[in-house]
Design a protein around this motif. Structure first.
Motif, PDB file in Angstrom:
ATOM      1  N   TYR A  40     -63.907   7.738  25.773  1.00  0.00           N
ATOM      2  CA  TYR A  40     -64.182   6.479  26.434  1.00  0.00           C
ATOM      3  C   TYR A  40     -65.028   7.107  27.432  1.00  0.00           C
ATOM      4  CZ  TYR A  40     -59.815   4.630  24.867  1.00  0.00           C
ATOM      5  OH  TYR A  40     -59.118   4.271  23.599  1.00  0.00           O
ATOM      6  N   VAL A  41     -65.395   5.516  28.090  1.00  0.00           N
ATOM      7  CA  VAL A  41     -66.307   6.409  29.701  1.00  0.00           C
ATOM      8  C   VAL A  41     -65.345   4.947  30.383  1.00  0.00           C
ATOM      9  CG1 VAL A  41     -68.725   7.078  28.183  1.00  0.00           C
ATOM     10  CG2 VAL A  41     -67.875   4.536  29.161  1.00  0.00           C
ATOM     11  N   LYS A  42     -65.396   5.604  31.344  1.00  0.00           N
ATOM     12  CA  LYS A  42     -65.703   5.086  33.311  1.00  0.00           C
ATOM     13  C   LYS A  42     -67.016   4.795  33.668  1.00  0.00           C
ATOM     14  CE  LYS A  42     -60.562   6.340  33.741  1.00  0.00           C
ATOM     15  NZ  LYS A  42     -60.102   6.891  34.933  1.00  0.00           N
ATOM     16  N   VAL A  43     -67.483   3.542  33.608  1.00  0.00           N
ATOM     17  CA  VAL A  43     -69.043   3.332  34.669  1.00  0.00           C
ATOM     18  C   VAL A  43     -68.262   2.852  36.190  1.00  0.00           C
ATOM     19  CG1 VAL A  43     -70.009   1.360  34.704  1.00  0.00           C
ATOM     20  CG2 VAL A  43     -69.419   2.066  32.585  1.00  0.00           C
ATOM     21  N   TYR A  44     -68.617   3.087  36.905  1.00  0.00           N
ATOM     22  CA  TYR A  44     -67.902   2.686  38.233  1.00  0.00           C
ATOM     23  C   TYR A  44     -69.588   2.497  38.787  1.00  0.00           C
ATOM     24  CZ  TYR A  44     -64.807   7.176  38.174  1.00  0.00           C
ATOM     25  OH  TYR A  44     -63.307   8.116  37.487  1.00  0.00           O
ATOM     26  N   ARG A  45     -69.181   1.257  39.295  1.00  0.00           N
ATOM     27  CA  ARG A  45     -70.251   0.268  39.696  1.00  0.00           C
ATOM     28  C   ARG A  45     -70.258  -0.156  41.713  1.00  0.00           C
ATOM     29  NH1 ARG A  45     -67.505  -4.974  37.957  1.00  0.00           N
ATOM     30  NH2 ARG A  45     -65.913  -3.802  38.147  1.00  0.00           N
ATOM     31  N   GLN A  46     -71.200  -0.068  42.620  1.00  0.00           N
ATOM     32  CA  GLN A  46     -71.364  -0.470  43.473  1.00  0.00           C
ATOM     33  C   GLN A  46     -70.351  -1.453  44.135  1.00  0.00           C
ATOM     34  OE1 GLN A  46     -74.904   0.040  45.365  1.00  0.00           O
ATOM     35  NE2 GLN A  46     -75.842   0.989  44.115  1.00  0.00           N
ATOM     36  N   SER A  75     -78.949   6.040  43.005  1.00  0.00           N
ATOM     37  CA  SER A  75     -76.992   6.731  44.344  1.00  0.00           C
ATOM     38  C   SER A  75     -77.345   7.552  44.950  1.00  0.00           C
ATOM     39  CB  SER A  75     -76.301   5.449  43.041  1.00  0.00           C
ATOM     40  OG  SER A  75     -75.888   4.774  42.175  1.00  0.00           O
ATOM     41  N   ILE A  76     -77.809   8.528  44.430  1.00  0.00           N
ATOM     42  CA  ILE A  76     -77.968   9.990  45.159  1.00  0.00           C
ATOM     43  C   ILE A  76     -78.088   9.728  46.061  1.00  0.00           C
ATOM     44  CG2 ILE A  76     -78.424  12.468  45.050  1.00  0.00           C
ATOM     45  CD1 ILE A  76     -79.235  12.339  42.013  1.00  0.00           C
ATOM     46  N   ASN A  77     -77.084  10.854  46.771  1.00  0.00           N
ATOM     47  CA  ASN A  77     -76.697  10.637  48.596  1.00  0.00           C
ATOM     48  C   ASN A  77     -77.187  12.263  49.212  1.00  0.00           C
ATOM     49  OD1 ASN A  77     -73.820   9.339  48.565  1.00  0.00           O
ATOM     50  ND2 ASN A  77     -75.982   8.189  49.661  1.00  0.00           N
ATOM     51  N   ALA A  78     -77.089  12.815  48.241  1.00  0.00           N
ATOM     52  CA  ALA A  78     -77.239  14.637  48.240  1.00  0.00           C
ATOM     53  C   ALA A  78     -77.026  15.197  47.195  1.00  0.00           C
ATOM     54  CB  ALA A  78     -76.678  14.685  49.227  1.00  0.00           C
ATOM     55  N   VAL A  79     -78.204  16.311  47.037  1.00  0.00           N
ATOM     56  CA  VAL A  79     -78.324  17.290  46.066  1.00  0.00           C
ATOM     57  C   VAL A  79     -78.260  18.465  46.699  1.00  0.00           C
ATOM     58  CG1 VAL A  79     -79.348  15.080  44.584  1.00  0.00           C
ATOM     59  CG2 VAL A  79     -81.330  17.060  45.605  1.00  0.00           C
ATOM     60  N   THR A  80     -78.107  20.026  45.301  1.00  0.00           N
ATOM     61  CA  THR A  80     -78.021  20.471  45.922  1.00  0.00           C
ATOM     62  C   THR A  80     -78.230  22.024  44.322  1.00  0.00           C
ATOM     63  OG1 THR A  80     -76.010  21.245  44.967  1.00  0.00           O
ATOM     64  CG2 THR A  80     -76.402  20.915  47.078  1.00  0.00           C
ATOM     65  N   ARG A  81     -78.805  22.229  44.146  1.00  0.00           N
ATOM     66  CA  ARG A  81     -78.647  23.227  42.767  1.00  0.00           C
ATOM     67  C   ARG A  81     -78.158  22.826  41.366  1.00  0.00           C
ATOM     68  NH1 ARG A  81     -84.503  23.796  42.153  1.00  0.00           N
ATOM     69  NH2 ARG A  81     -85.470  25.128  44.171  1.00  0.00           N
TER      70      ARG A  81
END
Length: 253
Positions: free
Chosen positions: A175-181, A219-225
């Motif tokens: 299965y997959v779960k799709v998270y939405r705004q 939808s990215i709020n922050a990133v690291t490596r």
């Protein structure tokens, strides 16, 4: 829209009831009735139908086995949908796994039958609206430029999900779960694979960063490596995808 239908049941009374319900429904046309799945399979060789009202527990070939045969055969581009009719509720999950449109538990009345039949009509009306839009032109436009939504099978219906509404997608075995705004606390669950969705989604808007996650870049709020934050959720970047992800975040840092 009128849908062609067949009914399959080894119990004469149950078969007669389904056929009577079909004939009573203005947008359904009965084109065949069969007392076994083997007879139905032979009848389907004469041409596809839109909907099969199919009993599950039958001798020789069960309704689930017939559904799997039809799924594997892929005899034509025509989409045939199955509505199971059974006295045994333990088969509901199996019906979902073979992509059944609905599941009627015996004994059911005409109101319940009509609800399932109306779902079939809505499905085919949606398919007919979508087909002209996705039909390949002489020179096909890139997928990400020609579409801004995803169609996903959720329970027994086809759901249209705008790309802009997707936060991220999580893979869970089958299965997959799709998270939405729009409803972040109510992910949509669908019987499909993450790989299948990865092939459908435009690479300009989505990226797979883990064997279990696809993220929406917008939808990215922050990133690291090694991770991505979307809202309050921290999603890891696995080694397999670090090079591609590193190229992406190099534009951020």
């Amino acid at each position: 829209m009128t849908l062609t239908c067949i009914a399959v049941d080894d119990e004469p009374l149950a078969l007669g009831l389904v056929c009577a319900f079909i004939e009573k429904t203005p947008f359904l046309t009965l084109v065949g009735r069969y007392s076994s799945a083997v007879e139905a399979l032979q009848g389907l060789m004469n041409g596809p139908v839109d909907v099969i009202f199919l009993d599950i527990q039958m001798p020789d070939l069960t309704g689930l086995e017939l559904a799997r045969v039809l799924e594997r055969s892929n005899r034509s581009a025509h989409t045939t949908r199955i509505i199971f009719t059974t006295a045994f509720d333990q088969f509901a999950l199996d019906g979902f796994r073979v992509d059944a449109l609905d599941y009627l538990l015996k004994p059911f009345n005409y109101e319940e039958f009509l609800r399932a039949a109306s779902k079939a009509r809505q499905y085919f009306e949606l398919v007919h609206r979508v087909e002209p839009a996705v039909a390949a032109p002489m020179i096909a436009a890139p997928k990400e430029e020609s579409e801004d939504y995803l169609f996903l099978k959720v329970e027994y219906q086809l759901v249209r999900i705008p790309y802009r509404d997707i936060l991220y997608i999580e893979g869970l075995k089958d299965y997959v779960k799709v998270y939405r705004q729009s409803e972040p606390d109510k992910p949509l669950l669908s019987l499909t694979s993450l790989k299948a969705l990865e092939e459908k989604l435009p690479s300009s808007q989505f990226m797979r960063i883990h064997r279990s996650f696809i993220i929406a870049l917008a939808s990215i709020n922050a990133v690291t490596r090694n991770s991505v934050q979307i809202g309050s959720t921290l999603i890891p970047v696995s080694d397999q995808y670090k090079d591609a992800f590193g190229q992406f975040i190099s534009r951020w840092m």
